[in-house]
Design an enzyme around this catalytic site. Structure first.
Site, PDB file in Angstrom:
ATOM      1  N   SER A   1      -5.353  58.056 -29.098  1.00 50.98           N
ATOM      2  CA  SER A   1      -4.104  58.612 -29.618  1.00 50.98           C
ATOM      3  C   SER A   1      -3.920  60.047 -29.161  1.00 50.98           C
ATOM      4  O   SER A   1      -4.888  60.811 -29.056  1.00 50.98           O
ATOM      5  CB  SER A   1      -4.115  58.564 -31.152  1.00 50.98           C
ATOM      6  OG  SER A   1      -3.044  59.310 -31.683  1.00 50.98           O
TER       7      SER A   1
ATOM      8  N   TYR B   1      -7.537  58.681 -39.258  1.00 46.64           N
ATOM      9  CA  TYR B   1      -7.198  57.928 -38.047  1.00 46.64           C
ATOM     10  C   TYR B   1      -7.748  58.602 -36.793  1.00 46.64           C
ATOM     11  O   TYR B   1      -8.456  57.973 -35.994  1.00 46.64           O
ATOM     12  CB  TYR B   1      -5.680  57.785 -37.960  1.00 46.64           C
ATOM     13  CG  TYR B   1      -5.172  57.146 -36.703  1.00 46.64           C
ATOM     14  CD1 TYR B   1      -5.491  55.828 -36.388  1.00 46.64           C
ATOM     15  CD2 TYR B   1      -4.345  57.850 -35.825  1.00 46.64           C
ATOM     16  CE1 TYR B   1      -5.006  55.230 -35.235  1.00 46.64           C
ATOM     17  CE2 TYR B   1      -3.854  57.261 -34.672  1.00 46.64           C
ATOM     18  CZ  TYR B   1      -4.186  55.955 -34.382  1.00 46.64           C
ATOM     19  OH  TYR B   1      -3.701  55.366 -33.236  1.00 46.64           O
TER      20      TYR B   1
END
Length: 341
Positions: free
Chosen positions: A194, A207
């Protein structure tokens, strides 16, 4: 002109530039790297050459980015192995692949709970027994949680769940398939990470920690496997409009990549096998954080205060957020295109 007006004045041209440089083209290439188009034309590099005759396993292959990438790879001649929890959804994607014009694509489906290490081991052994090995592994499946620290004091399970799927599940797959890659002296492991790892986006601590763990592990593993012609690629993916972001309805107003654009970034990484594939903004954020983290902390804090927690994060029965972006917020979002705040 006060500081706020000056900031807004700067952000508007940044938003225009960001829209240009942080949106990949149909080949999955960001505009500052379009020189590769010319090099590819000269060298004849394309996805067909990269995947034809290869077995490509994609986790999270039943929808979104995984399904879009699987179709591109199958169209180029790769044998696609689709892995996700729901058999029916996997079969739907596989049927689409088999219906590709011409001879159709080759797709195999293996339903599996990728947060269950034993289930992954069983599935991987089945793949090895059926197909003999995996040439390209795409760790795409993931779980995202957007929740502030204040709402997380009694939610250690958020951190456990994200680490279980995003990190340990991917590690188990690597450990099962990389021995064959090393023996055959060819392999490619693509981890869909990400851009949040580069921007350290607030509210995404659970996350991005799980994604950063996999990034760091594979940096270490790459040093051990260079001589085996096994390559690791970390794709720092920008925000993509998939079901995973739907609980945060404020993202309806954010500029995002489509699953097809995101799949293009992955297939471009398969062709070129870089160590990292990132948007220009992600690269800038990583460098800026290394040079002056205190300044970046203030930028992140501004974003944190600008966008609140979603109804889902608050545990509200209503899943609809009523907050609206003001013009300053809209400009900030456009200037930081592809970043999840």
């Amino acid at each position: 002109m006060n500081l706020g007006d000056l900031t807004n004045f700067v952000e508007k041209p940044l938003a225009a530039v960001s829209n240009i440089v942080n949106t990949p083209n149909s080949a999955g290439r960001y505009r500052p790297f379009y020189l590769r188009n010319l090099l590819d034309a000269v060298q004849g590099r394309n996805l067909n050459d990269a995947v034809k005759g290869k077995v490509v396993l994609i986790t999270g292959g039943s929808s979104g980015i995984g399904a879009a990438a699987a179709k591109k790879i199958a169209e180029a001649g790769g044998t696609v192995v689709l892995v996700a929890r729901t058999l029916e959804n996997l079969e739907n994607v596989a049927n689409d692949i088999r219906a590709i014009r011409g001879n159709g694509g080759t797709a195999h489906v293996y339903p599996c709970d990728l947060s269950d290490m034993d289930a992954i081991a069983v599935m991987a052994d089945q793949v090895l027994g059926d197909l003999g090995g995996v040439d390209i592994l795409i760790n795409n499946a993931g779980r995202s949680i957007r929740r502030s620290l204040e709402l997380s004091y009694d939610r250690i399970h958020d951190y456990q769940r994200t680490m279980q799927l995003n990190y340990l599940g991917a590690v188990q797959l690597i450990l099962k398939f990389i021995p064959g890659m090393r023996e055959r002296h060819f392999g490619h492991i693509v981890n869909v990470s990400s851009v949040g790892v580069q921007t350290r986006a607030p509210r995404f601590g659970a996350y991005i920690a799980s994604k950063a763990a996999l990034d760091s592990l594979c940096d270490a593993l790459q040093a051990e496997t260079v001589h085996d012609n096994v390559r690791f690629t970390t794709v720092h993916m920008a925000l993509v409009r998939t079901p995973m972001i739907s609980p945060t309805t404020i993202y309806d107003k954010f500029p995002t990549l489509t699953p097809d654009q995101a799949a293009g970034v992955i297939t471009d990484a398969i062709v070129h096998r870089p160590r990292r594939a990132s948007s220009p903004f992600g690269q800038f954020a990583a460098v800026a954080d290394a040079v002056n983290p205190a300044v970046m902390d203030r930028v992140r804090n501004r974003a944190f205060n600008m966008f609140g927690d979603s109804s889902a994060a608050k545990g509200s029965e209503s899943q609809t957020d009523t907050s609206e972006l003001d013009k300053r917020s809209e400009t900030f979002v456009r200037a930081t295109r592809g970043i999840h705040w």
